[in-house]
Motif scaffolding. Structure first.
Motif, PDB file in Angstrom:
ATOM      1  N   ARG A 115      -8.429 -49.142 -23.997  1.00 20.19           N
ATOM      2  CA  ARG A 115      -8.597 -47.985 -23.123  1.00 20.19           C
ATOM      3  C   ARG A 115      -9.914 -48.117 -22.383  1.00 20.19           C
ATOM      4  NH1 ARG A 115     -10.228 -42.549 -24.922  1.00 20.19           N
ATOM      5  NH2 ARG A 115      -9.575 -43.186 -26.997  1.00 20.19           N
ATOM      6  N   ALA A 116      -9.856 -47.880 -21.076  1.00 22.26           N
ATOM      7  CA  ALA A 116     -11.067 -47.921 -20.258  1.00 22.26           C
ATOM      8  C   ALA A 116     -11.706 -46.541 -20.243  1.00 22.26           C
ATOM      9  CB  ALA A 116     -10.726 -48.356 -18.842  1.00 22.26           C
ATOM     10  N   ILE A 117     -12.998 -46.526 -20.461  1.00 18.35           N
ATOM     11  CA  ILE A 117     -13.753 -45.276 -20.400  1.00 18.35           C
ATOM     12  C   ILE A 117     -14.795 -45.482 -19.312  1.00 18.35           C
ATOM     13  CG2 ILE A 117     -15.227 -43.685 -21.683  1.00 18.35           C
ATOM     14  CD1 ILE A 117     -13.946 -45.095 -24.256  1.00 18.35           C
ATOM     15  N   SER A 118     -14.645 -44.743 -18.245  1.00 20.14           N
ATOM     16  CA  SER A 118     -15.566 -44.916 -17.140  1.00 20.14           C
ATOM     17  C   SER A 118     -16.910 -44.303 -17.535  1.00 20.14           C
ATOM     18  CB  SER A 118     -14.958 -44.276 -15.897  1.00 20.14           C
ATOM     19  OG  SER A 118     -15.971 -43.814 -15.079  1.00 20.14           O
ATOM     20  N   THR A 119     -17.958 -45.108 -17.476  1.00 17.72           N
ATOM     21  CA  THR A 119     -19.280 -44.661 -17.938  1.00 17.72           C
ATOM     22  C   THR A 119     -20.330 -45.002 -16.886  1.00 17.72           C
ATOM     23  OG1 THR A 119     -19.517 -46.758 -19.129  1.00 17.72           O
ATOM     24  CG2 THR A 119     -18.788 -44.853 -20.417  1.00 17.72           C
ATOM     25  N   ALA A 120     -20.263 -44.322 -15.763  1.00 17.76           N
ATOM     26  CA  ALA A 120     -21.244 -44.549 -14.702  1.00 17.76           C
ATOM     27  C   ALA A 120     -22.639 -44.175 -15.195  1.00 17.76           C
ATOM     28  CB  ALA A 120     -20.883 -43.726 -13.478  1.00 17.76           C
ATOM     29  N   GLY A 121     -23.647 -44.831 -14.625  1.00 18.43           N
ATOM     30  CA  GLY A 121     -25.027 -44.506 -14.993  1.00 18.43           C
ATOM     31  C   GLY A 121     -25.915 -45.733 -14.816  1.00 18.43           C
ATOM     32  N   HIS A 122     -25.693 -46.742 -15.659  1.00 14.22           N
ATOM     33  CA  HIS A 122     -26.388 -48.021 -15.480  1.00 14.22           C
ATOM     34  C   HIS A 122     -26.023 -48.564 -14.095  1.00 14.22           C
ATOM     35  CE1 HIS A 122     -28.009 -51.951 -16.546  1.00 14.22           C
ATOM     36  NE2 HIS A 122     -26.842 -52.521 -16.310  1.00 14.22           N
ATOM     37  N   THR A 123     -24.718 -48.628 -13.837  1.00 13.61           N
ATOM     38  CA  THR A 123     -24.184 -48.834 -12.483  1.00 13.61           C
ATOM     39  C   THR A 123     -23.110 -47.778 -12.278  1.00 13.61           C
ATOM     40  OG1 THR A 123     -22.375 -50.293 -13.167  1.00 13.61           O
ATOM     41  CG2 THR A 123     -24.508 -51.351 -12.675  1.00 13.61           C
ATOM     42  N   LEU A 124     -22.681 -47.579 -11.042  1.00 15.56           N
ATOM     43  CA  LEU A 124     -21.673 -46.536 -10.817  1.00 15.56           C
ATOM     44  C   LEU A 124     -20.269 -47.000 -11.178  1.00 15.56           C
ATOM     45  CD1 LEU A 124     -23.072 -44.791  -7.634  1.00 15.56           C
ATOM     46  CD2 LEU A 124     -23.007 -43.936  -9.990  1.00 15.56           C
ATOM     47  N   GLY A 125     -20.063 -48.319 -11.285  1.00 17.24           N
ATOM     48  CA  GLY A 125     -18.732 -48.818 -11.619  1.00 17.24           C
ATOM     49  C   GLY A 125     -18.535 -49.131 -13.095  1.00 17.24           C
ATOM     50  N   HIS A 126     -19.534 -48.909 -13.912  1.00 22.15           N
ATOM     51  CA  HIS A 126     -19.467 -49.376 -15.302  1.00 22.15           C
ATOM     52  C   HIS A 126     -18.286 -48.768 -16.073  1.00 22.15           C
ATOM     53  CE1 HIS A 126     -20.645 -50.471 -19.349  1.00 22.15           C
ATOM     54  NE2 HIS A 126     -21.683 -51.140 -18.894  1.00 22.15           N
ATOM     55  N   VAL A 127     -17.559 -49.616 -16.794  1.00 21.64           N
ATOM     56  CA  VAL A 127     -16.537 -49.128 -17.744  1.00 21.64           C
ATOM     57  C   VAL A 127     -16.832 -49.694 -19.135  1.00 21.64           C
ATOM     58  CG1 VAL A 127     -14.596 -48.759 -16.152  1.00 21.64           C
ATOM     59  CG2 VAL A 127     -14.949 -51.035 -17.154  1.00 21.64           C
ATOM     60  N   CYS A 128     -16.554 -48.889 -20.150  1.00 23.33           N
ATOM     61  CA  CYS A 128     -16.553 -49.371 -21.523  1.00 23.33           C
ATOM     62  C   CYS A 128     -15.099 -49.538 -21.940  1.00 23.33           C
ATOM     63  CB  CYS A 128     -17.255 -48.376 -22.452  1.00 23.33           C
ATOM     64  SG  CYS A 128     -19.017 -48.207 -22.109  1.00 23.33           S
ATOM     65  N   LEU A 129     -14.884 -50.397 -22.915  1.00 29.81           N
ATOM     66  CA  LEU A 129     -13.523 -50.666 -23.366  1.00 29.81           C
ATOM     67  C   LEU A 129     -13.421 -50.353 -24.853  1.00 29.81           C
ATOM     68  CD1 LEU A 129     -11.759 -51.858 -21.107  1.00 29.81           C
ATOM     69  CD2 LEU A 129     -14.047 -52.854 -20.919  1.00 29.81           C
ATOM     70  N   LEU A 130     -12.409 -49.557 -25.198  1.00 29.71           N
ATOM     71  CA  LEU A 130     -12.161 -49.296 -26.618  1.00 29.71           C
ATOM     72  C   LEU A 130     -10.874 -50.008 -27.009  1.00 29.71           C
ATOM     73  CD1 LEU A 130     -12.983 -47.596 -29.177  1.00 29.71           C
ATOM     74  CD2 LEU A 130     -11.224 -45.975 -28.430  1.00 29.71           C
ATOM     75  N   LEU A 131     -10.956 -50.882 -27.988  1.00 29.85           N
ATOM     76  CA  LEU A 131      -9.744 -51.451 -28.561  1.00 29.85           C
ATOM     77  C   LEU A 131      -9.261 -50.433 -29.586  1.00 29.85           C
ATOM     78  CD1 LEU A 131      -7.802 -53.874 -28.622  1.00 29.85           C
ATOM     79  CD2 LEU A 131      -9.140 -54.761 -30.519  1.00 29.85           C
ATOM     80  N   GLU A 132      -8.207 -49.701 -29.208  1.00 31.86           N
ATOM     81  CA  GLU A 132      -7.874 -48.466 -29.916  1.00 31.86           C
ATOM     82  C   GLU A 132      -7.496 -48.678 -31.379  1.00 31.86           C
ATOM     83  OE1 GLU A 132      -6.397 -45.560 -26.344  1.00 31.86           O
ATOM     84  OE2 GLU A 132      -4.896 -46.905 -27.210  1.00 31.86           O
ATOM     85  N   GLU A 133      -6.711 -49.704 -31.653  1.00 30.84           N
ATOM     86  CA  GLU A 133      -6.236 -49.898 -33.033  1.00 30.84           C
ATOM     87  C   GLU A 133      -7.402 -50.171 -33.985  1.00 30.84           C
ATOM     88  OE1 GLU A 133      -4.861 -51.195 -30.363  1.00 30.84           O
ATOM     89  OE2 GLU A 133      -2.731 -50.665 -30.398  1.00 30.84           O
ATOM     90  N   ALA A 134      -8.370 -50.940 -33.508  1.00 32.58           N
ATOM     91  CA  ALA A 134      -9.479 -51.367 -34.371  1.00 32.58           C
ATOM     92  C   ALA A 134     -10.701 -50.464 -34.256  1.00 32.58           C
ATOM     93  CB  ALA A 134      -9.878 -52.790 -34.006  1.00 32.58           C
ATOM     94  N   ASN A 135     -10.706 -49.576 -33.249  1.00 34.19           N
ATOM     95  CA  ASN A 135     -11.927 -48.826 -32.920  1.00 34.19           C
ATOM     96  C   ASN A 135     -13.113 -49.764 -32.696  1.00 34.19           C
ATOM     97  OD1 ASN A 135     -10.867 -46.269 -32.757  1.00 34.19           O
ATOM     98  ND2 ASN A 135     -11.229 -45.805 -34.926  1.00 34.19           N
ATOM     99  N   TRP A 136     -12.883 -50.785 -31.924  1.00 33.95           N
ATOM    100  CA  TRP A 136     -13.955 -51.650 -31.454  1.00 33.95           C
ATOM    101  C   TRP A 136     -14.333 -51.168 -30.057  1.00 33.95           C
ATOM    102  CZ3 TRP A 136     -11.509 -57.155 -32.587  1.00 33.95           C
ATOM    103  CH2 TRP A 136     -11.584 -57.408 -33.979  1.00 33.95           C
ATOM    104  N   LEU A 137     -15.580 -50.786 -29.892  1.00 29.71           N
ATOM    105  CA  LEU A 137     -16.056 -50.296 -28.603  1.00 29.71           C
ATOM    106  C   LEU A 137     -16.939 -51.352 -27.947  1.00 29.71           C
ATOM    107  CD1 LEU A 137     -16.506 -48.020 -26.486  1.00 29.71           C
ATOM    108  CD2 LEU A 137     -18.472 -47.294 -27.871  1.00 29.71           C
ATOM    109  N   PHE A 138     -16.543 -51.786 -26.768  1.00 28.02           N
ATOM    110  CA  PHE A 138     -17.345 -52.738 -26.005  1.00 28.02           C
ATOM    111  C   PHE A 138     -18.104 -51.926 -24.959  1.00 28.02           C
ATOM    112  CE2 PHE A 138     -13.906 -54.904 -28.048  1.00 28.02           C
ATOM    113  CZ  PHE A 138     -14.577 -55.953 -28.663  1.00 28.02           C
ATOM    114  N   SER A 139     -19.376 -51.728 -25.223  1.00 28.04           N
ATOM    115  CA  SER A 139     -20.111 -50.713 -24.476  1.00 28.04           C
ATOM    116  C   SER A 139     -20.982 -51.293 -23.361  1.00 28.04           C
ATOM    117  CB  SER A 139     -20.961 -49.880 -25.432  1.00 28.04           C
ATOM    118  OG  SER A 139     -21.913 -50.690 -26.089  1.00 28.04           O
TER     119      SER A 139
END
Ligand code: ZN
Ligand code: FE
Length: 260
Positions: A115-139
């Motif tokens: 799942r993509a989580i749009s997380t603007a701030g560092h840059t306006l296009g930044h997305v984080c990725l959550l691998l839902e089954e494992a709850n691995w967050l690539f931030s």
């Protein structure tokens, strides 16, 4: 292999002075992806040594230390690139982007779901990725161990909103961030929050871990929620900095920018 969830193996590849690229390989389907390819040759070597190919490249944001390998890896392995819609619209992702992501978009990898989580701030296009089954967050460069990314494009309001989205994720999520910055962030945490209950013990455990393992990534999201000053801008502990959490966050971010 550094972490395993069912048929998925996660490899942390330290590159440059403090970047991490993450490779996920499915032992059953043999499919492989990389998140934030910081370099090309080192990753090509790594992937070939393992006997993998590379199906997918995912970029959290356009900065060169997260996308530098895009073109060579795509040329070599014919990989598909997935990046944020915003960055692709700005034409700032190297290589041929196959799919783009906006907030909440999900996509499948080998039967698992990101799942993509749009997380603007560092840059306006930044997305984080959550691998839902494992709850691995690539931030990426949004959330670091005890820290957060610098505000190159966003405002404190925008970044604070993004961090709240990450804070809402499950406590047991593992935070795989873009850089090994934790111990330097820890010095700042000690400076602004030395009396925060439990902080000292957590910092000691991180130093011990760094000595033993040479790294502090990933962290547990529950620890970030408890001890990362940038996730505590609405906590009574920082009440003296103001009533508006976004302004408190901005204050902390500015202090960190000038912290030596
Ligand atoms: Zn960056
Ligand atoms: Fe970076």
């Amino acid at each position: 292999m550094d972490y395993r969830y069912k048929s998925l193996d996660l490899y942390m590849v330290p590159l440059r002075s403090d970047n991490y690229s993450y490779i996920i390989h499915d032992r059953e389907t043999k499919k492989t992806l990389v998140i934030d390819p910081s370099e090309n040759e080192a990753l090509v070597t790594f992937i070939k040594d393992k006997g993998f190919s590379l199906d997918l490249i995912i970029d959290t944001h356009h900065h060169d230390d997260h996308t530098h390998g895009n073109i060579s890896l795509q040329d070599m392995f014919k990989s598909e690139i997935i990046a944020s819609r915003y960055d692709q619209d700005k034409n700032r992702i190297p290589g041929q982007v196959g799919r783009t992501l906006k907030d909440g978009d999900r996509f499948e990898f080998s039967g698992y779901h990101f799942r993509a989580i749009s997380t603007a701030g560092h840059t306006l296009g930044h997305v984080c990725l959550l691998l839902e089954e494992a709850n691995w967050l690539f931030s990426g460069d949004t959330l670091f161990g005890l820290g957060c990314g610098r505000l190159f494009e966003g405002t404190p309001e925008i970044m604070w909103e993004s961090l709240q989205k990450l804070r809402a994720l499950p406590d047991d999520s593992l935070v795989f961030c873009g850089h090994e910055y934790t111990l330097s962030n820890a010095r700042f945490a000690r400076h602004v929050a030395s009396n925060l209950p439990g902080l000292k013990g957590y910092l000691d455990s991180l130093e011990k871990r760094f000595k033993e393992e040479g790294r502090t990534v990933p962290s547990r999201l529950s620890d970030e929620k408890a001890f990362n000053p940038f996730l505590l801008a609405d906590h009574p502990f920082f009440k003296s900095l103001g009533d508006d959490p976004a302004a408190v966050f901005g204050n902390l971010r500015k202090q960190k920018d000038n912290f030596k």
